[in-house]
Design a protein around this motif. Structure first.
Motif, PDB file in Angstrom:
ATOM      1  N   UNK A 169       0.854  -1.185   0.000  1.00 45.46           N
ATOM      2  CA  UNK A 169       0.000   0.000   0.000  1.00 45.46           C
ATOM      3  C   UNK A 169       0.888   1.232   0.000  1.00 45.46           C
ATOM      4  N   UNK A 170       0.717   2.092  -0.978  1.00 45.96           N
ATOM      5  CA  UNK A 170       1.511   3.317  -1.058  1.00 45.96           C
ATOM      6  C   UNK A 170       0.564   4.504  -0.986  1.00 45.96           C
ATOM      7  N   UNK A 171       0.844   5.414  -0.052  1.00 44.27           N
ATOM      8  CA  UNK A 171      -0.004   6.584   0.162  1.00 44.27           C
ATOM      9  C   UNK A 171       0.809   7.845  -0.075  1.00 44.27           C
ATOM     10  N   UNK A 172       0.299   8.698  -0.924  1.00 46.55           N
ATOM     11  CA  UNK A 172       0.878  10.024  -1.152  1.00 46.55           C
ATOM     12  C   UNK A 172       0.106  11.005  -0.273  1.00 46.55           C
ATOM     13  N   UNK A 173       0.623  11.226   0.944  1.00 47.07           N
ATOM     14  CA  UNK A 173      -0.032  12.141   1.881  1.00 47.07           C
ATOM     15  C   UNK A 173       0.283  13.579   1.473  1.00 47.07           C
ATOM     16  N   UNK A 174      -0.742  14.332   1.146  1.00 45.03           N
ATOM     17  CA  UNK A 174      -0.547  15.689   0.624  1.00 45.03           C
ATOM     18  C   UNK A 174      -0.877  16.786   1.628  1.00 45.03           C
ATOM     19  N   UNK A 175      -1.656  16.431   2.672  1.00 41.43           N
ATOM     20  CA  UNK A 175      -2.020  17.425   3.684  1.00 41.43           C
ATOM     21  C   UNK A 175      -2.157  16.726   5.025  1.00 41.43           C
ATOM     22  N   UNK A 176      -1.158  16.912   5.903  1.00 43.44           N
ATOM     23  CA  UNK A 176      -1.189  16.345   7.249  1.00 43.44           C
ATOM     24  C   UNK A 176      -0.610  17.363   8.225  1.00 43.44           C
ATOM     25  N   UNK A 177      -0.703  17.053   9.524  1.00 42.52           N
ATOM     26  CA  UNK A 177      -0.121  17.927  10.549  1.00 42.52           C
ATOM     27  C   UNK A 177       1.400  17.990  10.453  1.00 42.52           C
ATOM     28  N   UNK A 178       2.006  16.975   9.831  1.00 43.34           N
ATOM     29  CA  UNK A 178       3.473  16.938   9.768  1.00 43.34           C
ATOM     30  C   UNK A 178       3.973  17.142   8.327  1.00 43.34           C
ATOM     31  N   UNK A 179       3.144  17.735   7.493  1.00 50.14           N
ATOM     32  CA  UNK A 179       3.563  18.059   6.137  1.00 50.14           C
ATOM     33  C   UNK A 179       3.296  16.943   5.142  1.00 50.14           C
ATOM     34  N   UNK A 180       3.821  17.127   3.928  1.00 47.35           N
ATOM     35  CA  UNK A 180       3.632  16.148   2.859  1.00 47.35           C
ATOM     36  C   UNK A 180       4.671  15.033   2.981  1.00 47.35           C
ATOM     37  N   UNK A 181       4.251  13.814   2.677  1.00 43.42           N
ATOM     38  CA  UNK A 181       5.197  12.711   2.605  1.00 43.42           C
ATOM     39  C   UNK A 181       4.534  11.507   1.951  1.00 43.42           C
ATOM     40  N   UNK A 182       5.369  10.601   1.463  1.00 49.76           N
ATOM     41  CA  UNK A 182       4.906   9.324   0.919  1.00 49.76           C
ATOM     42  C   UNK A 182       5.194   8.243   1.949  1.00 49.76           C
ATOM     43  N   UNK A 183       4.264   7.299   2.068  1.00 45.27           N
ATOM     44  CA  UNK A 183       4.422   6.162   2.967  1.00 45.27           C
ATOM     45  C   UNK A 183       4.258   4.893   2.149  1.00 45.27           C
ATOM     46  N   UNK A 184       5.213   3.982   2.264  1.00 41.19           N
ATOM     47  CA  UNK A 184       5.278   2.795   1.405  1.00 41.19           C
ATOM     48  C   UNK A 184       5.209   1.546   2.294  1.00 41.19           C
ATOM     49  N   UNK A 185       4.010   1.010   2.449  1.00 37.57           N
ATOM     50  CA  UNK A 185       3.791  -0.106   3.366  1.00 37.57           C
ATOM     51  C   UNK A 185       3.945  -1.442   2.651  1.00 37.57           C
ATOM     52  N   UNK A 186       4.819  -2.300   3.190  1.00 38.98           N
ATOM     53  CA  UNK A 186       5.050  -3.654   2.674  1.00 38.98           C
ATOM     54  C   UNK A 186       4.683  -4.608   3.802  1.00 38.98           C
ATOM     55  N   UNK A 187       3.670  -5.460   3.578  1.00 38.83           N
ATOM     56  CA  UNK A 187       3.083  -6.177   4.703  1.00 38.83           C
ATOM     57  C   UNK A 187       2.579  -7.554   4.302  1.00 38.83           C
ATOM     58  N   UNK A 188       2.165  -8.307   5.324  1.00 35.00           N
ATOM     59  CA  UNK A 188       1.500  -9.594   5.156  1.00 35.00           C
ATOM     60  C   UNK A 188       0.154  -9.535   5.874  1.00 35.00           C
ATOM     61  N   UNK A 189      -0.911  -9.987   5.222  1.00 38.22           N
ATOM     62  CA  UNK A 189      -2.197 -10.101   5.906  1.00 38.22           C
ATOM     63  C   UNK A 189      -2.043 -11.097   7.044  1.00 38.22           C
TER      64      UNK A 189
END
Length: 298
Positions: free
Chosen positions: A69-89
């Motif tokens: 799951x990759x999220x392009x966070x554009x508006x948060x309390x801590x600014x803009x950033x991308x988060x790249x989640x690599x996981x197992x259900x």
């Protein structure tokens, strides 16, 4: 699972945790999201989960589920950033769950995802995500490219590609979603569980050939992912061009236990205590850097 009323009642209040200022609830607006799930080797997946109470979800064919799951966070309390989640259900409990049932009875089996790796763009995101919620965040070279036909996100580290996710832009109707999810990870020798809620309109494909692909690079972190034997046909893909998310301020933790006393100490607070509040990104990934990547399932 909608956003709890308890969190909504916090609107208009503020917090400062580990030096990071938050307007409550901790949320994000106008974020773009791509997600894909692939079958993977169950036994190898099981070997990557710590302790004895987190277990991979098992499909009807006996496979585990690899989630990106990759999220392009554009508006948060801590600014803009991308988060790249690599996981197992995964599920949480004293024993593995039966096949299929964790998807139908999420609360009963405490279904969620165990995060193997969670690179982000900024230092402040590492400080908050790891120091408060125990997420395995670290700063890396990330991008999120929305093309006319393809949405693509690449993760580089230390001059090498770790992986790239490519999702074909789904066609058809966008379905409204309003749901929550549980994230599991390990930090300080404990299993951490946190909750996130999000809503938006999602374009979803199910079990469609060539709907998405994962390409692994040559960085040592990619070796662990290659060993999972990720298959090349996704179980599903999702694209949310505009999502709103809320991260719960409540989380749980348990000691991780093993048959013998671990000989080395786990990553602890020393990894975050000296971090600052920087919002600067590293340079973009070099998409020409890897000449012979390994495609999942190849």
């Amino acid at each position: 699972m909608a956003i709890p009323k308890r969190l909504l009642k916090q609107t208009g209040r503020f917090a400062r945790v580990d030096g990071i200022p938050y307007a409550l609830p901790v949320n994000s607006d106008n974020a773009a999201v791509i997600m894909a799930a692939f079958p993977a080797n169950y036994e190898i997946a099981r070997s990557l989960l710590p302790g004895n109470e987190v277990h991979p979800v098992r499909l009807l064919n006996g496979k585990a589920v690899f989630l990106v799951t990759v999220v392009d966070y554009r508006k948060t309390d801590i600014g803009k950033y991308i988060e790249y989640s690599i996981a197992l259900a995964c599920t949480h409990g004293s024993r593995p769950a039966p096949k299929l049932l964790p998807a139908l009875f999420i609360k009963s089996y405490q279904t969620g995802q165990y995060i193997l790796d969670l690179p982000v763009s900024t230092e402040i995101s590492v400080k908050g995500g790891k120091g408060i919620w125990g997420m395995p965040k670290h700063q890396a070279n990330l991008d999120f490219i929305e093309g006319l036909d393809l949405i693509s996100a690449q993760y580089d580290l230390e001059g090498e590609m770790v992986m790239r996710l490519d999702v074909n832009r789904p066609s058809g109707l966008k379905l409204p979603i309003n749901m929550g999810a549980a994230n599991y990870c390990q930090f300080r020798g404990m299993l951490m569980k946190s909750y996130i809620y999000f809503k938006g309109k999602a374009s979803i494909t199910l079990n469609k050939k060539n709907a998405a692909s994962v390409t692994f690079g040559n960085h040592p972190k990619a070796t662990i992912l290659k060993n999972l034997q990720v298959e090349n046909q996704p179980l599903f893909t999702a694209y949310i061009p505009k999502a709103t998310g809320v991260l719960d301020d409540y989380f749980e933790s348990w000691f991780l236990s093993y048959p013998q006393l671990p000989t080395t100490g786990p990553e602890g607070l020393e990894s975050v205590i000296d971090l600052g509040l920087g919002e600067e990104w590293l340079e973009n990934p070099n998409r020409m850097r890897v000449t012979k990547p390994q495609i999942a399932g190849a």
